[in-house]
Design an enzyme around this catalytic site. Structure first.
Site, PDB file in Angstrom:
ATOM      1  CG  ASP A  79       5.999  -1.559 -26.044  1.00 24.80           C
ATOM      2  OD1 ASP A  79       7.053  -1.888 -25.466  1.00 24.80           O
ATOM      3  OD2 ASP A  79       5.814  -1.666 -27.267  1.00 24.80           O
ATOM      4  CG  ASP A  99      10.739  -3.537 -29.723  1.00 22.68           C
ATOM      5  OD1 ASP A  99      10.241  -2.483 -29.318  1.00 22.68           O
ATOM      6  OD2 ASP A  99      11.608  -4.160 -29.099  1.00 22.68           O
ATOM      7  CB  THR A 114      14.725   1.766 -28.881  1.00 21.67           C
ATOM      8  OG1 THR A 114      13.543   1.151 -29.359  1.00 21.67           O
ATOM      9  CG2 THR A 114      14.924   1.415 -27.443  1.00 21.67           C
ATOM     10  CB  THR A 115      12.580   3.389 -33.523  1.00 22.08           C
ATOM     11  OG1 THR A 115      12.097   2.132 -33.050  1.00 22.08           O
ATOM     12  CG2 THR A 115      12.832   3.304 -35.005  1.00 22.08           C
TER      13      THR A 115
HETATM   14  P1  ADP Z   1      10.155   4.213 -30.716  1.00 20.64           P
HETATM   15  O1  ADP Z   1      10.960   2.951 -30.682  1.00 20.64           O
HETATM   16  O2  ADP Z   1      11.003   5.405 -30.930  1.00 20.64           O
HETATM   17  O3  ADP Z   1       9.210   4.352 -29.585  1.00 20.64           O
HETATM   18  P2  ADP Z   1       7.811   3.845 -32.299  1.00 20.64           P
HETATM   19  O4  ADP Z   1       7.717   2.937 -33.467  1.00 20.64           O
HETATM   20  O5  ADP Z   1       7.102   3.470 -31.056  1.00 20.64           O
HETATM   21  O6  ADP Z   1       9.331   4.090 -32.048  1.00 20.64           O
HETATM   22  O7  ADP Z   1       7.307   5.272 -32.779  1.00 20.64           O
HETATM   23  C1  ADP Z   1       7.268   6.375 -31.916  1.00 20.64           C
HETATM   24  C2  ADP Z   1       6.809   7.596 -32.668  1.00 20.64           C
HETATM   25  O8  ADP Z   1       5.531   7.351 -33.241  1.00 20.64           O
HETATM   26  C3  ADP Z   1       6.662   8.772 -31.753  1.00 20.64           C
HETATM   27  O9  ADP Z   1       7.162   9.919 -32.387  1.00 20.64           O
HETATM   28  C4  ADP Z   1       5.157   8.868 -31.544  1.00 20.64           C
HETATM   29  O10 ADP Z   1       4.730  10.184 -31.275  1.00 20.64           O
HETATM   30  C5  ADP Z   1       4.651   8.396 -32.860  1.00 20.64           C
HETATM   31  N1  ADP Z   1       3.276   7.861 -32.794  1.00 20.64           N
HETATM   32  C6  ADP Z   1       2.820   6.842 -32.056  1.00 20.64           C
HETATM   33  N2  ADP Z   1       1.496   6.625 -32.278  1.00 20.64           N
HETATM   34  C7  ADP Z   1       1.110   7.556 -33.178  1.00 20.64           C
HETATM   35  C8  ADP Z   1      -0.121   7.857 -33.844  1.00 20.64           C
HETATM   36  N3  ADP Z   1      -1.212   7.163 -33.587  1.00 20.64           N
HETATM   37  N4  ADP Z   1      -0.119   8.861 -34.718  1.00 20.64           N
HETATM   38  C9  ADP Z   1       1.008   9.556 -34.968  1.00 20.64           C
HETATM   39  N5  ADP Z   1       2.179   9.322 -34.404  1.00 20.64           N
HETATM   40  C10 ADP Z   1       2.248   8.326 -33.521  1.00 20.64           C
END
Ligand code: ADP
Ligand code: MG
Length: 545
Positions: A397, A67, A100-101
């Site tokens: 989330d 996270d 955030t990431t």
């Molecule tokens: P953040 O902290 O930025 O929210 P995450 O680890 O939640 O980081 O990753 C977010 C990214 O992952 C976004 O670009 C989102 O579109 C992508 N994402 C989330 N689920 C999927 C999935 N099932 N397939 C492809 N991309 C995904």
């Protein structure tokens, strides 16, 4: 330290001895290097197949997480530029609860691309101007491709909730929790005629280890993982009148100490009797003003418990301060510091307060039919503490994702599709600009593509190949072409595979990342106070030894 303007209008600064200063290009490149290191470390955590980081906090606790907000919080950033990155991530988390990431990765990438231009003697001010133009264009594109949704369309809301949840949960559990998230937000959302207000503080999350995830449920009220204090007290109170005490229910120490010099057994007995009378008086006073339920943050005097039981008062002790606050919000009660200060005006109301067993031995306190109907709880069940903790994080989330749709009811698909689509539009737009700004806008587009590239890498695809293929797909008009991370392949339509996200989050990611990057690019002079510089020098020397 003072700043002066010399005759030829170049500002110069008079520094205290021992102050360390770097400026100009050296300072800029230094700052960019720091930002790149942090972004590089965060990168591999992006997306549902993101890797975990193992962190050890100041107390020595080991935390394993992917996270972004949690990682950034624990990075003990000393460098001012690192602090800017942490701030950007935390503000993203506070404002929209997700992304955030992405903010950190994008911010680092925007600076890495800026560095390439700085090395080619493009002035940072030109880069900043280009980035500013690019971000307005990017937001425009996002608005254009986003899709409006109806807030009563539970099915779509559930898909958004599911995308937001960590992919660690197996699918049918994610489905069940998505349902809980959507129902919870619908329960507490308020409309003032124009806009929606969703206060997630109205949702109390309680975890109880035992049973399995599918036994989690919503309580219309407050639930506490506590028991009634004394076996003779009532287990169920209808038409509850509730007092909240932020302390112990006992005679104050000061009052006792004064009487502690006792000379014989007779005096001791008298002392005990007096003490009992005082306690009884305190309980009677509660009963007189109508209290039949007491929640207390600390201990309750044993005798007091006994008298309360006789008066038919239900009491619960060792209730966390944060829980008292939730009960206050739900029942309209006011938290009071000392027992003797509790008055009628401080009391709250609920239709029912009850100790109930759920699944076998586990007892919990339920407060239902509260004065504020918007106060609800979610009781999370799961086999181990690790499971319930993970479910809690996922649920939070999901809740913010659904909330974000209420704030602006538009969604986009994920998997790097929007980044690719914006990059395509930016390259087109760049052609309308003058030489060096054009370069900056193109670099902005390159930076955006680092998101799909990283998602591709996270599921074993070649990132460069993936980006090239996606570029071609987008230029053919496939707006939602992206990386299907779960199945490790590129797809023509992320929308149709239900990877859906709130528009608000992506907008916020872009804005926060650009603001941070610009802030860092603007710095061309770092002055570190002598005391800090000396300490750092000492630390460095120690390390070398
Ligand atoms: P953040 O902290 O930025 O929210 P995450 O680890 O939640 O980081 O990753 C977010 C990214 O992952 C976004 O670009 C989102 O579109 C992508 N994402 C989330 N689920 C999927 C999935 N099932 N397939 C492809 N991309 C995904
Ligand atoms: Mg996320």
């Amino acid at each position: 330290m003072s700043k002066m303007i010399s005759e030829n209008r170049v500002p110069f600064i008079i520094l205290k001895e021992g102050t360390r200063r770097t400026y100009g290009r050296e300072a800029q490149l230094n700052n960019i290097r720091v930002a790149k290191i942090i972004a590089e470390a965060m990168k591999t955590s992006l997306g549902p197949r993101g890797m975990d980081k193992m962190l050890v906090d100041r107390l020595g606790n080991v935390i394993v997480t992917n996270d972004g907000a949690t990682i950034m919080k624990l990075i003990n950033a000393k460098h001012p530029v690192a602090k800017i990155l942490v701030e950007a991530a935390l503000s993203q988390d506070a404002e929209v609860g997700d992304g955030t990431t992405s903010v950190v990765v994008l911010l680092g990438e925007l600076l890495a691309k800026a560095e390439e231009l700085i090395r080619k003697d493009v002035h940072p001010v030109t880069i900043i101007d280009g980035y500013k133009k690019a971000i307005s264009k990017a937001i425009e594109v996002l608005d254009k491709i986003s899709v409006p949704v109806s807030l009563s369309d539970k099915n779509i809301l559930k898909k958004v909730a599911k995308t937001a949840m960590a992919a660690k949960l197996v699918s049918h559990e994610a489905d069940y929790l998505a349902e809980i998230a959507v129902n919870s937000v619908m329960e507490i959302a308020e409309n003032d005629g124009k806009t929606w207000n969703v206060d997630l503080d109205n949702i109390k999350i309680e975890k109880k280890v035992g049973s399995y995830i599918g036994d989690s449920f919503i309580v219309k009220g407050v639930v506490l993982d506590k028991e009634v204090a004394h076996p003779d007290m009532p287990r169920s109170i209808t038409h509850a009148t509730i007092a909240l005490l932020d302390g112990a229910f006992e005679i104050r120490k000061a009052e006792l100490n004064a009487k502690l010099y006792l000379e014989n057994a007779q005096q001791y007995k008298q002392f005990l009797e007096e003490r009992e009378e005082v306690i009884q008086g305190m309980v009677n006073k509660l009963a007189e003003i109508g209290v039949n339920v007491l929640f207390c943050r600390m201990r309750i005097d044993e005798k007091a418990e006994h008298f309360m039981a006789r008066k038919g008062i239900m009491a619960v002790k060792r209730v966390k301060r944060s829980d008292l606050e939730k009960i206050a919000k739900a029942t309209g009660a006011r938290i009071v510091g000392r027992p003797e200060e509790i008055s009628k005006e401080d009391l709250g109301k609920a239709k029912l307060v009850e100790e109930r067993r759920i699944g076998g031995e586990d007892k919990l306190i339920f407060i239902e039919g509260c004065e504020n109907p918007k106060a609800i709880s979610v009781l999370i069940r799961g086999a181990t503490k690790e499971v319930t903790d993970e479910v809690e994080r996922s649920l939070i989330d999901a809740l913010s994702a659904v909330k974000n749709i209420f704030i602006e009811n538009k969604i986009i698909a994920g998997g790097g599709a929007p980044e690719m689509e914006i990059a395509l539009a930016l390259r087109d737009y760049a052609r309308s600009l003058s030489g060096k700004e054009q370069l900056a806008v193109e670099k902005f587009a390159d930076a955006l593509e680092s998101i799909p590239a990283q998602l591709a890498e996270s599921c074993g695809l070649d990132p460069i190949e993936a980006v090239v293929t996606l570029r071609a797909m987008h230029s053919r008009g496939e707006v939602w072409a992206g990386v299907d991370v779960s199945n490790g392949k590129l797809v023509h339509d992320m929308y149709s595979i239900n990877v859906l996200e709130p528009l608000v989050v992506k907008k916020h990611v872009l804005k926060t990342a650009v603001e941070g990057a610009i802030m860092i690019l603007k710095i061309d002079d770092i002055v570190i106070a002598s005391s800090v510089a000396e300490r750092e020098d000492l630390e460095a020397e120690k390390k070398e030894e």
